[in-house]
Design a protein around this motif. Sequence first.
Motif, PDB file in Angstrom:
ATOM      1  N   ILE A 726       0.843  -1.187   0.000  1.00 37.28           N
ATOM      2  CA  ILE A 726       0.000   0.000   0.000  1.00 37.28           C
ATOM      3  C   ILE A 726       0.887   1.247   0.000  1.00 37.28           C
ATOM      4  O   ILE A 726       1.876   1.328   0.730  1.00 37.28           O
ATOM      5  N   GLY A 727       0.567   2.230  -0.838  1.00 39.69           N
ATOM      6  CA  GLY A 727       1.375   3.438  -0.971  1.00 39.69           C
ATOM      7  C   GLY A 727       1.321   4.323   0.256  1.00 39.69           C
ATOM      8  O   GLY A 727       0.389   4.249   1.069  1.00 39.69           O
ATOM      9  N   ASP A 728       2.322   5.191   0.390  1.00 40.26           N
ATOM     10  CA  ASP A 728       2.417   6.043   1.584  1.00 40.26           C
ATOM     11  C   ASP A 728       1.246   7.018   1.683  1.00 40.26           C
ATOM     12  O   ASP A 728       0.679   7.207   2.764  1.00 40.26           O
ATOM     13  N   VAL A 729       0.882   7.649   0.572  1.00 41.61           N
ATOM     14  CA  VAL A 729      -0.221   8.617   0.595  1.00 41.61           C
ATOM     15  C   VAL A 729      -1.537   7.916   0.876  1.00 41.61           C
ATOM     16  O   VAL A 729      -2.339   8.377   1.702  1.00 41.61           O
ATOM     17  N   PHE A 730      -1.774   6.794   0.207  1.00 41.08           N
ATOM     18  CA  PHE A 730      -3.014   6.044   0.420  1.00 41.08           C
ATOM     19  C   PHE A 730      -3.091   5.520   1.845  1.00 41.08           C
ATOM     20  O   PHE A 730      -4.159   5.541   2.473  1.00 41.08           O
ATOM     21  N   LEU A 731      -1.955   5.082   2.394  1.00 42.35           N
ATOM     22  CA  LEU A 731      -1.924   4.608   3.781  1.00 42.35           C
ATOM     23  C   LEU A 731      -2.287   5.731   4.744  1.00 42.35           C
ATOM     24  O   LEU A 731      -3.106   5.547   5.654  1.00 42.35           O
ATOM     25  N   SER A 732      -1.694   6.898   4.539  1.00 47.08           N
ATOM     26  CA  SER A 732      -1.989   8.041   5.411  1.00 47.08           C
ATOM     27  C   SER A 732      -3.462   8.438   5.312  1.00 47.08           C
ATOM     28  O   SER A 732      -4.115   8.705   6.326  1.00 47.08           O
ATOM     29  N   ASP A 733      -3.996   8.459   4.085  1.00 49.04           N
ATOM     30  CA  ASP A 733      -5.408   8.823   3.895  1.00 49.04           C
ATOM     31  C   ASP A 733      -6.326   7.840   4.612  1.00 49.04           C
ATOM     32  O   ASP A 733      -7.293   8.240   5.283  1.00 49.04           O
ATOM     33  N   CYS A 734      -6.036   6.547   4.473  1.00 52.30           N
ATOM     34  CA  CYS A 734      -6.866   5.525   5.131  1.00 52.30           C
ATOM     35  C   CYS A 734      -6.801   5.656   6.651  1.00 52.30           C
ATOM     36  O   CYS A 734      -7.812   5.525   7.343  1.00 52.30           O
ATOM     37  N   LEU A 735      -5.597   5.920   7.168  1.00 52.11           N
ATOM     38  CA  LEU A 735      -5.436   6.025   8.619  1.00 52.11           C
ATOM     39  C   LEU A 735      -6.163   7.236   9.182  1.00 52.11           C
ATOM     40  O   LEU A 735      -6.788   7.156  10.252  1.00 52.11           O
ATOM     41  N   VAL A 736      -6.078   8.368   8.486  1.00 49.40           N
ATOM     42  CA  VAL A 736      -6.770   9.572   8.959  1.00 49.40           C
ATOM     43  C   VAL A 736      -8.266   9.305   9.080  1.00 49.40           C
ATOM     44  O   VAL A 736      -8.901   9.660  10.084  1.00 49.40           O
ATOM     45  N   CYS A 737      -8.835   8.660   8.080  1.00 51.60           N
ATOM     46  CA  CYS A 737     -10.279   8.381   8.093  1.00 51.60           C
ATOM     47  C   CYS A 737     -10.630   7.318   9.129  1.00 51.60           C
ATOM     48  O   CYS A 737     -11.663   7.411   9.806  1.00 51.60           O
ATOM     49  N   PHE A 738      -9.787   6.298   9.257  1.00 55.80           N
ATOM     50  CA  PHE A 738     -10.059   5.195  10.190  1.00 55.80           C
ATOM     51  C   PHE A 738      -9.940   5.644  11.642  1.00 55.80           C
ATOM     52  O   PHE A 738     -10.780   5.314  12.480  1.00 55.80           O
ATOM     53  N   ILE A 739      -8.891   6.412  11.946  1.00 53.96           N
ATOM     54  CA  ILE A 739      -8.656   6.852  13.326  1.00 53.96           C
ATOM     55  C   ILE A 739      -9.632   7.952  13.724  1.00 53.96           C
ATOM     56  O   ILE A 739     -10.187   7.928  14.825  1.00 53.96           O
ATOM     57  N   GLU A 740      -9.861   8.898  12.819  1.00 59.61           N
ATOM     58  CA  GLU A 740     -10.774  10.006  13.124  1.00 59.61           C
ATOM     59  C   GLU A 740     -12.153   9.725  12.517  1.00 59.61           C
ATOM     60  O   GLU A 740     -12.742  10.584  11.855  1.00 59.61           O
ATOM     61  N   LYS A 741     -12.677   8.537  12.761  1.00 58.52           N
ATOM     62  CA  LYS A 741     -13.958   8.153  12.170  1.00 58.52           C
ATOM     63  C   LYS A 741     -15.108   9.004  12.702  1.00 58.52           C
ATOM     64  O   LYS A 741     -16.131   9.142  12.037  1.00 58.52           O
ATOM     65  N   GLN A 742     -14.936   9.563  13.885  1.00 61.54           N
ATOM     66  CA  GLN A 742     -15.968  10.457  14.422  1.00 61.54           C
ATOM     67  C   GLN A 742     -16.114  11.695  13.539  1.00 61.54           C
ATOM     68  O   GLN A 742     -17.232  12.162  13.293  1.00 61.54           O
ATOM     69  N   VAL A 743     -14.990  12.210  13.049  1.00 59.18           N
ATOM     70  CA  VAL A 743     -15.027  13.338  12.123  1.00 59.18           C
ATOM     71  C   VAL A 743     -15.485  12.867  10.749  1.00 59.18           C
ATOM     72  O   VAL A 743     -16.233  13.570  10.052  1.00 59.18           O
ATOM     73  N   LEU A 744     -15.050  11.670  10.361  1.00 62.74           N
ATOM     74  CA  LEU A 744     -15.441  11.110   9.061  1.00 62.74           C
ATOM     75  C   LEU A 744     -16.957  11.059   8.918  1.00 62.74           C
ATOM     76  O   LEU A 744     -17.501  11.321   7.837  1.00 62.74           O
ATOM     77  N   ASN A 745     -17.659  10.738  10.004  1.00 56.50           N
ATOM     78  CA  ASN A 745     -19.119  10.630   9.950  1.00 56.50           C
ATOM     79  C   ASN A 745     -19.796  11.967   9.652  1.00 56.50           C
ATOM     80  O   ASN A 745     -20.960  11.990   9.238  1.00 56.50           O
ATOM     81  N   THR A 746     -19.083  13.056   9.881  1.00 55.42           N
ATOM     82  CA  THR A 746     -19.678  14.382   9.644  1.00 55.42           C
ATOM     83  C   THR A 746     -19.451  14.869   8.210  1.00 55.42           C
ATOM     84  O   THR A 746     -20.018  15.880   7.818  1.00 55.42           O
ATOM     85  N   ILE A 747     -18.627  14.174   7.444  1.00 55.41           N
ATOM     86  CA  ILE A 747     -18.308  14.595   6.074  1.00 55.41           C
ATOM     87  C   ILE A 747     -19.433  14.176   5.138  1.00 55.41           C
ATOM     88  O   ILE A 747     -19.829  13.005   5.102  1.00 55.41           O
ATOM     89  N   THR A 748     -19.974  15.115   4.391  1.00 56.12           N
ATOM     90  CA  THR A 748     -21.079  14.836   3.475  1.00 56.12           C
ATOM     91  C   THR A 748     -20.560  14.357   2.117  1.00 56.12           C
ATOM     92  O   THR A 748     -19.438  14.669   1.718  1.00 56.12           O
ATOM     93  N   ASN A 749     -21.403  13.625   1.424  1.00 54.54           N
ATOM     94  CA  ASN A 749     -21.042  13.169   0.078  1.00 54.54           C
ATOM     95  C   ASN A 749     -20.834  14.342  -0.875  1.00 54.54           C
ATOM     96  O   ASN A 749     -19.985  14.292  -1.764  1.00 54.54           O
ATOM     97  N   GLU A 750     -21.622  15.405  -0.698  1.00 48.88           N
ATOM     98  CA  GLU A 750     -21.521  16.553  -1.596  1.00 48.88           C
ATOM     99  C   GLU A 750     -20.146  17.213  -1.512  1.00 48.88           C
ATOM    100  O   GLU A 750     -19.580  17.623  -2.526  1.00 48.88           O
ATOM    101  N   SER A 751     -19.606  17.321  -0.297  1.00 47.89           N
ATOM    102  CA  SER A 751     -18.279  17.933  -0.152  1.00 47.89           C
ATOM    103  C   SER A 751     -17.210  17.056  -0.792  1.00 47.89           C
ATOM    104  O   SER A 751     -16.248  17.565  -1.377  1.00 47.89           O
ATOM    105  N   VAL A 752     -17.384  15.726  -0.692  1.00 47.12           N
ATOM    106  CA  VAL A 752     -16.436  14.809  -1.327  1.00 47.12           C
ATOM    107  C   VAL A 752     -16.545  14.906  -2.848  1.00 47.12           C
ATOM    108  O   VAL A 752     -15.534  14.921  -3.565  1.00 47.12           O
TER     109      VAL A 752
END
Length: 766
Positions: A726-752
Motif C-alpha cells: 500500500i502506498g504512503d499517501v493512500f496509507l496516510s489517507d486511510c489512517l486519517v479516516c479510520f482513526i478520526e472516524k468520528q469526524v469522518l461521519n460528519t463529512i457529506t457526500n456533496e463535499s467529497v
Amino acid sequence: MDRFVTRDTPLSNIDLDDLPWDPAKRKNILSYHPNQRDEVRRKYLSRGPCQPRGHNFKKTAIGGVLRRFNPKWFDKYGDWLEYSVEKDKAFCLCCYLFRDQAQNQGGSDCFVSTGFCGWNKGLDQHVGSDVNSFHNNAKRKCEYLMRQGQSIKHSLHKQSNVVKNDYRIRLNASIDVSRHLLHQGLPFRGHDESDESVNRGNFLELLKYTAGQNESVRKVVLNNAPKNNQMTSPPIQKDIVHCFSEEVTKSIIEEMDNDVFGLLVDESADVSDKEQMAVVFRFVDKYGLVKERFVGIIHVKETSSISLKYAIDSLFAKYGLSLKQVRGQGYDGASNMKGEFNGLRSLILKESSSAYYVHCFAHQLQLVVMAVGKKHFEVGEFFDMISFLMNVVGASCKRKDLIRENYRKIVEEGISNGEIKTGTGLNQEISLQRPGNTRWGSHYKTLLRLVELFSFVVKVLEYIQDEGTDSTKRQQAYGILKYFHTFDFVFYLHLMLFVLGLTDSLSKALQRKDQDILNAISLVESTKSQLQKLRDDGWGTFMAEVSSFCEKNDIGFVIVEEEFVDSRRPRKKTGITTLHHYKVDCFYNVLDMQLQEFNDRFDEVNSELLVCMSSLSPIDSFRQFDKSLLMRLAEFYPDDFSPMERKSLDLQLEIYLDNVKRDERFVDLKSLGDLARVMVETRKHLSHPLVYRLLKLSLIVPVATATVERCFSAMTFVKTTLRNRIGDVFLSDCLVCFIEKQVLNTITNESVIKRFQDMSERRVHL
C-alpha cells in the motif's frame, strides 16, 4: 533563461502529492513539460494558496517604521495571495501558474520568483486597475482551467441531465462504499477482480451488494455503466479516499480555528520496514474541550532530527500552519526527538520559544516500573523466567489449548456447584498474554493471568517435561517448574503485582486524551504516596498474600529466623536472617528504587512552569490561586501576551477569582479541563479572555503520546503483511479516516464530490 524552457523539456513522472507547498520552494512552472503543466496547475488550484493564518508574522523596519505582513490580506485576496514562512515574503498563486514570458508586469515577477515584502505599499498595485492586467488575465485563466464544463471536450460532447444523474448516482455509490470500508479499516482491493472471480475484493463486492439492494443504483453501476466510466478503478478509489482524508483534515484544522496547539510526534517502522512518522495535534476546541487529533503519517527516509523537522515543515505548509503556533511538544524521549542541542525539540524551540517539551508521562512510568525493577537481580531473573514461560507455553497452539481446556473444566465445575456466578461478560475464555515494553500495562495483565491460571500452567509444563518431543523445550519446562516451586518466585510475583497494581491506574489515567498535566502530576504524587505507604506499612499484608499462595499451591515457605543462604554463593556466610534479606534487601530495596526513580524521571513536577500552572487549579474552591505566579506564567508566553495585555491580565485576575468563587457552577471542579469546559458553558471565557487564554495554554501542554501509539496500532491493522505494498499517501489517507472516524461521519457526500471533481479533468462535469 527560464522563458526558453519549453518544448525541449522531457516528459517525466510527477508525484503530484509531493509538489512543494511553500511558494518559495517551487520550481518554475515553465520547467514542467507542456503536456504536464495543466495537471500541475490543477493540483495547485485544488489545494488552494498557502496561507498560514496563525503565523506570527515578522516585523521589519521600513522607512523607520516597523511593518509586517497583514493577515487580513488573506481575507481580501484569499483566492490568490500566498505567504512563504521560510522567506517571509508574499507570492501570487495565479501569476505563478500562468507566468508570461514578459517580465515585471505590474510586479508580477516579484510575486512569482523573488517574493514581495513591501508591506508599506499594499497589494492593489499588483492586481492593477486594468481588467487586462497581467494578474487579472492569469486569474481568469485559472478560473477557465477549473471550469471543466466549459472545456473543449465537454463543449463537443454536451452531456444530458440523464447522463449527469446516472454519473452522480454511480459516484455516490462508490463514495458510500468507500466510507464504509474506511470506517471499518478494511482493504479495498482483492487478489482477483475479474468478472469470473468469486471474491473480487471488498470494494467491488460491497458495491455489488449495494446495487442488489437498490434498483436505481443497480441500473447504472458495474456492468450497467459505460466501460470507460464505471468509477471503480483503483485510481478512482484512491481519489475518493484522498478526498475523504482532505475533508477530515480540513474539519480538524477548522476545529483548531487558527489557534495555538501542541505537537505530538513519534516514529515507527511499518510491516514493509518503512519508517513512518505520525503527527497528532493537541488543542482546545470552541467548547473548551481538550482534543487530540491525528492528521497523518509521513514516510521519512531517515530518522534524524533534520529529516523529521523537514517533514513537519512540509505538513505545516500543506495545511497553512506555522511552527510559531506550537505551544507544547510531546515525544517518547528518544535522543533524536528530545535532544537539547540537535534534537527535534531544539529545532522547533528555535522557531517557537514557547513550545515547551514534556517527556511522555506514560513512557516514563513504564521505564520507572519495568526498567528500574529489572535492575534488581532477583526481579530481573523473575521476568527472564516469565519470558521463558511465554516461549515454552505460548509458542504452541496445543499447549495454549491445554490451558484453556483445563480452565474451562474448572469453570464448568464451579458453575454446576453454584460457586461461580454466570452472566453477560462473565467467565470468558482466557490465556496468558505476552507482555511488551511498548504496550503499557501489559506486564500487569500477564502476572494477573499467571496467578489465575497457575495450576493449569504447571500441568502443561509437567506435560511438556514428561511427554515433550523437543529436548530443549523439555529442559526449559523442567527449569521453569523448578523455579515456580521456590519461595523466591512467589515472593517476586506478588511484589511486582503490588507495584504494578498501584501504578496500573496511573498508567490508564495518563493515556486519556483529555488528561491535563496538572491532574497527571497530582496522580503521580498520589501514586508515590501509595508506594511509600506500601513500603512503610504494607509488609504484613504483602506476606499474608505470599503465604496464602504458597499454601494453596503447595510451595514451601521459608523459615524467617534462619540464616539466609545466597543461592549464588551457598558456601559463603551472609550473616543476615532470611527475614532481613527478603524484607530489607528485597522488599524495601525494590520500593526505594521505584520511589527514587519517580523523583528523578518526573522532574517536570518541580519545574517553574508547572508550579505557575498549578495556580489555575480549581480544586478546593481555587485554593492554590496565586496572582503573582499567574503573572509569571504569562511571561513564559511572550508571543501570546503583549506588555499591555499583561497589565490588563493583572487587573482581570482579581475580578476573575471573585467572579468564579461566587458562582456555584464552579464548585467541585476537579481539573483544568473541567474549568475550561464550564467557563465556555457559562460564557465567562468572553468576560475573562486573558485568563482563559492562560488556561488554554496550560491544557495544550501534552501529557503522554498514547494517541500516537494508538495510531501505530491502527497502522498495523490497515497495513498488514498481506497488504504491505500500500502506498504512503493512500496509507496516510486511510489512517486519517479510520482513526478520526468520528469526524469522518460528519463529512457529506456533496463535499467529497466537489473536491473529487476539482482534483482532475473528469468525463462528466456536475
